[in-house]
Design a protein around this motif. Structure first.
Motif, short mmCIF file in Angstrom:
data_model
loop_
_atom_site.label_atom_id
_atom_site.label_comp_id
_atom_site.label_asym_id
_atom_site.label_seq_id
_atom_site.Cartn_x
_atom_site.Cartn_y
_atom_site.Cartn_z
N VAL A 114 -1.73 -7.01 -10.41
CA VAL A 114 -1.84 -5.55 -10.41
C VAL A 114 -3.17 -5.11 -9.81
CG1 VAL A 114 -1.67 -3.46 -11.82
CG2 VAL A 114 -0.48 -5.55 -12.55
N SER A 115 -3.09 -4.11 -8.92
CA SER A 115 -4.28 -3.43 -8.40
C SER A 115 -4.17 -1.95 -8.76
CB SER A 115 -4.38 -3.59 -6.88
OG SER A 115 -4.47 -4.95 -6.53
N LEU A 116 -5.32 -1.26 -8.81
CA LEU A 116 -5.35 0.14 -9.23
C LEU A 116 -5.97 1.02 -8.16
CD1 LEU A 116 -6.66 -0.32 -12.90
CD2 LEU A 116 -4.28 -0.15 -12.15
N ALA A 117 -5.46 2.26 -8.09
CA ALA A 117 -6.06 3.29 -7.23
C ALA A 117 -6.05 4.59 -8.02
CB ALA A 117 -5.29 3.45 -5.92
N GLY A 118 -7.16 5.33 -7.94
CA GLY A 118 -7.29 6.55 -8.74
C GLY A 118 -6.83 7.81 -8.04
N SER A 119 -6.34 7.71 -6.80
CA SER A 119 -5.87 8.89 -6.07
C SER A 119 -5.01 8.45 -4.90
CB SER A 119 -7.05 9.72 -5.56
OG SER A 119 -7.76 8.98 -4.56
N GLY A 120 -4.28 9.39 -4.33
CA GLY A 120 -3.48 9.09 -3.15
C GLY A 120 -4.34 8.69 -1.98
N GLU A 121 -5.49 9.37 -1.84
CA GLU A 121 -6.40 9.07 -0.73
C GLU A 121 -6.93 7.63 -0.84
OE1 GLU A 121 -6.35 13.49 -1.38
OE2 GLU A 121 -6.47 11.70 -2.66
N GLU A 122 -7.31 7.22 -2.05
CA GLU A 122 -7.81 5.86 -2.24
C GLU A 122 -6.73 4.83 -1.93
OE1 GLU A 122 -9.62 2.96 -5.78
OE2 GLU A 122 -9.38 5.12 -6.15
N ALA A 123 -5.49 5.12 -2.33
CA ALA A 123 -4.38 4.20 -2.07
C ALA A 123 -4.16 4.04 -0.57
CB ALA A 123 -3.11 4.72 -2.75
N LEU A 124 -4.21 5.13 0.19
CA LEU A 124 -4.01 5.05 1.64
C LEU A 124 -5.10 4.20 2.29
CD1 LEU A 124 -2.91 8.72 2.40
CD2 LEU A 124 -1.51 6.66 2.60
N ARG A 125 -6.32 4.32 1.79
CA ARG A 125 -7.41 3.50 2.34
C ARG A 125 -7.14 2.02 2.09
NH1 ARG A 125 -10.71 7.68 0.32
NH2 ARG A 125 -11.23 6.45 -1.54
N LEU A 126 -6.61 1.69 0.89
CA LEU A 126 -6.31 0.30 0.58
C LEU A 126 -5.29 -0.28 1.55
CD1 LEU A 126 -6.11 0.33 -3.33
CD2 LEU A 126 -7.88 -0.72 -1.93
N PHE A 127 -4.32 0.54 1.94
CA PHE A 127 -3.29 0.07 2.87
C PHE A 127 -3.81 -0.03 4.30
CE2 PHE A 127 -0.31 0.81 -0.51
CZ PHE A 127 0.75 -0.03 -0.22
N THR A 128 -4.50 0.99 4.75
CA THR A 128 -4.89 1.04 6.16
C THR A 128 -6.08 0.15 6.48
OG1 THR A 128 -6.25 3.00 5.67
CG2 THR A 128 -4.01 3.38 6.46
N GLU A 129 -6.89 -0.21 5.48
CA GLU A 129 -8.05 -1.04 5.74
C GLU A 129 -7.71 -2.52 5.80
OE1 GLU A 129 -10.80 -0.04 2.69
OE2 GLU A 129 -11.35 1.91 3.55
N GLN A 130 -6.46 -2.89 5.52
CA GLN A 130 -6.07 -4.30 5.53
C GLN A 130 -5.05 -4.54 6.64
OE1 GLN A 130 -5.52 -6.01 1.54
NE2 GLN A 130 -6.02 -3.99 0.71
N ASP A 131 -5.11 -5.74 7.21
CA ASP A 131 -4.26 -6.06 8.35
C ASP A 131 -2.81 -6.28 7.94
OD1 ASP A 131 -6.43 -5.90 10.04
OD2 ASP A 131 -6.95 -8.03 9.80
N ASN A 132 -2.60 -6.86 6.79
CA ASN A 132 -1.23 -7.12 6.36
C ASN A 132 -0.88 -6.22 5.17
OD1 ASN A 132 -2.98 -8.33 4.60
ND2 ASN A 132 -1.58 -10.03 4.10
N ILE A 133 0.40 -6.14 4.87
CA ILE A 133 0.85 -5.31 3.74
C ILE A 133 0.69 -6.14 2.46
CG2 ILE A 133 2.76 -4.03 2.73
CD1 ILE A 133 1.70 -2.85 5.31
#
Length: 671
Positions: free
Chosen positions: A193-212
Motif C-alpha cells: 500500500v502507498s498513500l497520497a493525500g490529494s489528487g494532485e499528489e497522486a498524479l505526480r506519483l504516476f507521472t514521475e515514474q517510468d512504469n505504472i
C-alpha cells in the motif's frame, strides 16, 4: 453505522470505525444497551463537530480468567474534532438534566440527559466512562465494558488469494485517519500500500515514474482541489495508451449523482464508507473478476449451553399483543421452533381465553401498552385468581430502563423481554421459566425447521430496501423472506398516515394516545428492521413522556421524515398482484370552482400558523388527485408535516398563479 453515517455525511464529516483485530467476535453481554451508548456518544460527537472527523474505535484490554471463564475488557472510544469543553464544563458534564452550558443548549439543542443515562448504563454493565477534552480542539469519550468470551470464531480473516497477494494499491484520501485505517486493512490482506493525500499528489506519483507502479487505485470522492472523479479523469488522460490500473471510488454516501458521475468517468467500482475488511476485499475481488466466497459458510464454535427450544417444544403460550405485525413476528418465531401459541389482542381477551382454557398455559407473553385493558391490569387480575396465579408472565415491551423492569416485577410479572424482539434473548427467558414441553412424536414430525430457515427461490425481496436493515428484520423471523415481505407490506398499509394521526392526537390534547402511538411504532419498526424510524420514534416517545412541548415539532419532524423515507423505500416491494387490469391513466382537469374556497381557507390557516391546516389539506388533495398538480399537494403536505408554514405559503402562492386563483386568504372574505 446505519444510524449515524448519513448525519456525518450531511455535515461533510469523515466517519471512521476502527475495530482492533484482537477484539473477540463471540461475546456475551447486552448488545442493545451497548448500542444505545455508542449511538448516543457518536450522535453527540457529530452534533458538536462542524469540521473534521469522528473516529469510533474498539480495542481489547488484557483480562485474567475469572472463575474459570474467559472475559474480555473492551475499551470503546469516540473521538471528535469538535468544539471541545473547558475544565469547568467537564466538571458539570455528567450532572442530570444539564448540559455543559446554556449557550450550547441554545445553539445545538438537548439537555445532556443522554450522557447521564449512558454513564449509568456503563456502570450497570460493570464498566466505567470518562472524557478528555480541549476547548476548541475536540473531545474523546472512553468507556470500558467487561464481557464473557463464549466461543471462538473460526472464520478466516479476509485475505487476498495467492495470485493477488503483494499487488500494489494506491490509496488517495485527504483525511489522514481514513488513510491509515484503509492502509492497515489492506496490509493485513497482504497487499502493498502507498498513500497520497490529494489528487494532485497522486498524479505526480504516476507521472514521475517510468512504469505504472499500481495495480489498483482507491480514490476518495470528496477532496479539496481535485475531487475523486476529476482525479480519475486526469489520471486516465495522463496515462494515455499505457495500462491504466483498476480504479475504485470511495464515498461516504452513495448518492445517485455521485455513482452516475463515477460510472460516466469509467470508474470500475464503488465503495461506501464506513469501510469494513470484508467489504473492501469483496469489492477488490469483484473488480479483478474473481468469485466472492461467503465467510458465513464456515462454522462458528460456540461454547456453553445451546439456547435451543427443543427441550420445551409443545409448550403452550398465551401471547397478549394488540399489534398484528408484532403478533406475526412472535408467532412465526415461536411456532417455527415447535411451540403452540394462542393470541389475545388485549388484556380483557387474555382473561377470557384463560377462563375458557382453564389456565392451561405454560407461560404468558404480555405486552404492556394495549387498548381496553393494559398488561399491568391484566396481570393484577391473573395474580388474584388462584387457578392462574402460578403461570409465569413475561413482559414484552419497548420500555428498556431498569425502572421499567422493576415496575413489571412489582406488578406481578416474572421477567421482561425487550422490543424489538431478540430471538436469543426470548429463547433464554422461555427456557428459564418453562421447565419442559409437551412435545409428542406426532407434534415433532409436524415441526418443519425448513420453514424457520426458509430461503425462497422467488425474488420476493429486493437486495436493498431504503430505511430497512434486512439483516435485522430477517434475523427476527429466522430468515423467512416471504413472511418478511408480507410484514413489510402490512406495515406499509397500516402506517402510511400514522405520523399525521399521531400529530392530530397530540395537538388535540390527547397526549396519552400520542404517547402510546409513538411507543407502538417504536416496537413495530424495530421488529421489521426499520432502525431509523425506531430511533426517531424512541426520541419522540421520550419527548411526549417528559412533556417537552417546545421540542415536539423538532422530534416530530425527524420522525415524520424517517417514516416517509421508509414508505418511499417500501414502494420497491410493489404490492399484491391484482387480477384486474388497471384502466389507462388519464390526467383530469382541475375544477377551479371547487378548489377556490378550499384554497382560501387553507391559505388563511397557513398564514396563521394553524395546526388545523392539514385537515383542510385533505380536501385540497382530493381535488388535485390525478391532476398535473398532484405532486404540488404532496410537497405542501411535507412542508406542513415539518411545520414550515412559510414554505407552505410559498407553494400555495405558486399554485394560485398556475390556477389563476386570488391569493387573499379566507379571513379577508369574512369566512
Amino acid at each position: 453505522s446505519n444510524l449515524v453515517s448519513l448525519k456525518a455525511e450531511e455535515k461533510n464529516l469523515e466517519l471512521v470505525f476502527k475495530v482492533s483485530r484482537e477484539v473477540p467476535t463471540l461475546l456475551k453481554g447486552d448488545p442493545l444497551r451497548l448500542g444505545q451508548i455508542l449511538i448516543n456518544l457518536t450522535n453527540n460527537a457529530i452534533k458538536f463537530t462542524d469540521v473534521g472527523e469522528i473516529v469510533v474505535s474498539i480495542t481489547k484490554t488484557p483480562q485474567p480468567v475469572q472463575n474459570g471463564a474467559a472475559t474480555a475488557l473492551l475499551k470503546f472510544t469516540v473521538r471528535d474534532s469538535g468544539i471541545g469543553m473547558t475544565e469547568e464544563q467537564l466538571r458539570r458534564l455528567f450532572q442530570s438534566f444539564s448540559q455543559a452550558d446554556t449557550s450550547i443548549t441554545r445553539r445545538y439543542g438537548g439537555t445532556g440527559l443522554g450522557l447521564v443515562i449512558s454513564k449509568r448504563l456503563v456502570e450497570m454493565m460493570g464498566g466505567d466512562i470518562r472524557v478528555e477534552s480541549k476547548h476548541g480542539v475536540g473531545s474523546r469519550f472512553m468507556f470500558t465494558v467487561p464481557l464473557a468470551v463464549v466461543g471462538q470464531d473460526k472464520r478466516p480473516q479476509p485475505q487476498a488469494p495467492k495470485d493477488l497477494s503483494g499487488s500494489r494499491i494506491l490509496v488517495i484520501d485527504d483525511n489522514t485517519t481514513a488513510q491509515e485505517y484503509i492502509r492497515d486493512l489492506l496490509k493485513h490482506m497482504s497487499f502493498q500500500v502507498s498513500l497520497a493525500g490529494s489528487g494532485e499528489e497522486a498524479l505526480r506519483l504516476f507521472t514521475e515514474q517510468d512504469n505504472i507502479p499500481y495495480d489498483l487505485v482507491l480514490i476518495d470522492f470528496k477532496m479539496p482541489g481535485l475531487n475523486g472523479i476529476e482525479t480519475a479523469t486526469h489520471l486516465k488522460a495522463a496515462m494515455g495508451s499505457q495500462q491504466i490500473p483498476i480504479i475504485l471510488m470511495v464515498s461516504s454516501y452513495g448518492r445517485e449523482e455521485v455513482t452516475k458521475s463515477a460510472s460516466a468517468a469509467g470508474i470500475d467500482g464503488f465503495l461506501i464508507k464506513p469501510l469494513t475488511a470484508s467489504l473492501v476485499l469483496d469489492s477488490i475481488m469483484e473488480v479483478f473478476g474473481r468469485a466472492i466466497s461467503s465467510r458465513k459458510e464456515v462454522p462458528i464454535e460456540i461454547t456453553g449451553d445451546d439456547e435451543d427450544l427443543i427441550h420445551i417444544q409443545g409448550a403452550r403460550l398465551l401471547l397478549v399483543e394488540d399489534n398484528e405485525i408484532n403478533q406475526q413476528v412472535a408467532v412465526e418465531l415461536l411456532e417455527g421452533a415447535g411451540l403452540v401459541l394462542v393470541v389475545a389482542a388485549n388484556g380483557q381477551e387474555a382473561l377470557d381465553i384463560l377462563k375458557r382454557e382453564k389456565g392451561d398455559f405454560d407461560a404468558i407473553l404480555m405486552d404492556l401498552q394495549m387498548p381496553v385493558m393494559d398488561g399491568y391490569l391484566a396481570t393484577a387480575h391473573i395474580r388474584n385468581n388462584q387457578e392462574w396465579d402460578s403461570i409465569p408472565i413475561i413482559a414484552m415491551t419497548a420500555h428498556v430502563m431498569e425502572a421499567d423492569r422493576q415496575r413489571c416485577l412489582d406488578a406481578g410479572m416474572n421477567d421482561h423481554v425487550g422490543k424489538p424482539i431478540d430471538p436469543q434473548e426470548l429463547n433464554t427467558i422461555l427456557l428459564k421459566w418453562i421447565k419442559e414441553g409437551r412435545a409428542t412424536t406426532d407434534h415433532l414430525s409436524s415441526v418443519t425447521p425448513a420453514l424457520f430457515l426458509q430461503k425462497s427461490k422467488d425474488l420476493v425481496l429486493p437486495n436493498q430496501i431504503k430505511g430497512i436493515s434486512l439483516d435485522e428484520g430477517l434475523g427476527k423471523i429466522g430468515g423467512n423472506r416471504p413472511l418478511f415481505r408480507r410484514l413489510l407490506l402490512q406495515f406499509k398499509k397500516e402506517y402510511q398516515s400514522y405520523h399525521t394521526k399521531l400529530k392530530d392526537s397530540y395537538y388535540s390534547g390527547d397526549r396519552e394516545t400520542a404517547y402510546r402511538m409513538a411507543h407502538t411504532i417504536k416496537g413495530v419498526s424495530g421488529n421489521i428492521g426499520a432502525m431509523k424510524v425506531h430511533e426517531e420514534a424512541s426520541a419522540l416517545e421520550r419527548c411526549i413522556q417528559e412533556e417537552n412541548h417546545a421540542q415536539f415539532p423538532k422530534y416530530y419532524s425527524a420522525f415524520s421524515r424517517a417514516l416517509e423515507e421508509l414508505m418511499e423505500g417500501l414502494k420497491t416491494l410493489g404490492g399484491e398482484r391484482s387480477s384486474v387490469t388497471p384502466a389507462p391513466f388519464r390526467i383530469k382537469e382541475v375544477d377551479s370552482g371547487a378548489v377556490a374556497p378550499i384554497f382560501r381557507s387553507l391559505l388563511h390557516l397557513v398564514e396563521n400558523n394553524s395546526m388545523d391546516a392539514d385537515k383542510e389539506l385533505d380536501s385540497l388533495k382530493e381535488q388535485l388527485e390525478a391532476t398535473r398538480f398532484e405532486d404540488i399537494a404532496l410537497k405542501l403536505e411535507d412542508k406542513l408535516n415539518e411545520f414550515d408554514f412559510e414554505g407552505a405559503r410559498e407553494i400555495l402562492v405558486s399554485l394560485a398563479q398556475e390556477l389563476n386563483l386570488p391569493t387573499e386568504s379566507a379571513n379577508k372574505h369574512g369566512r
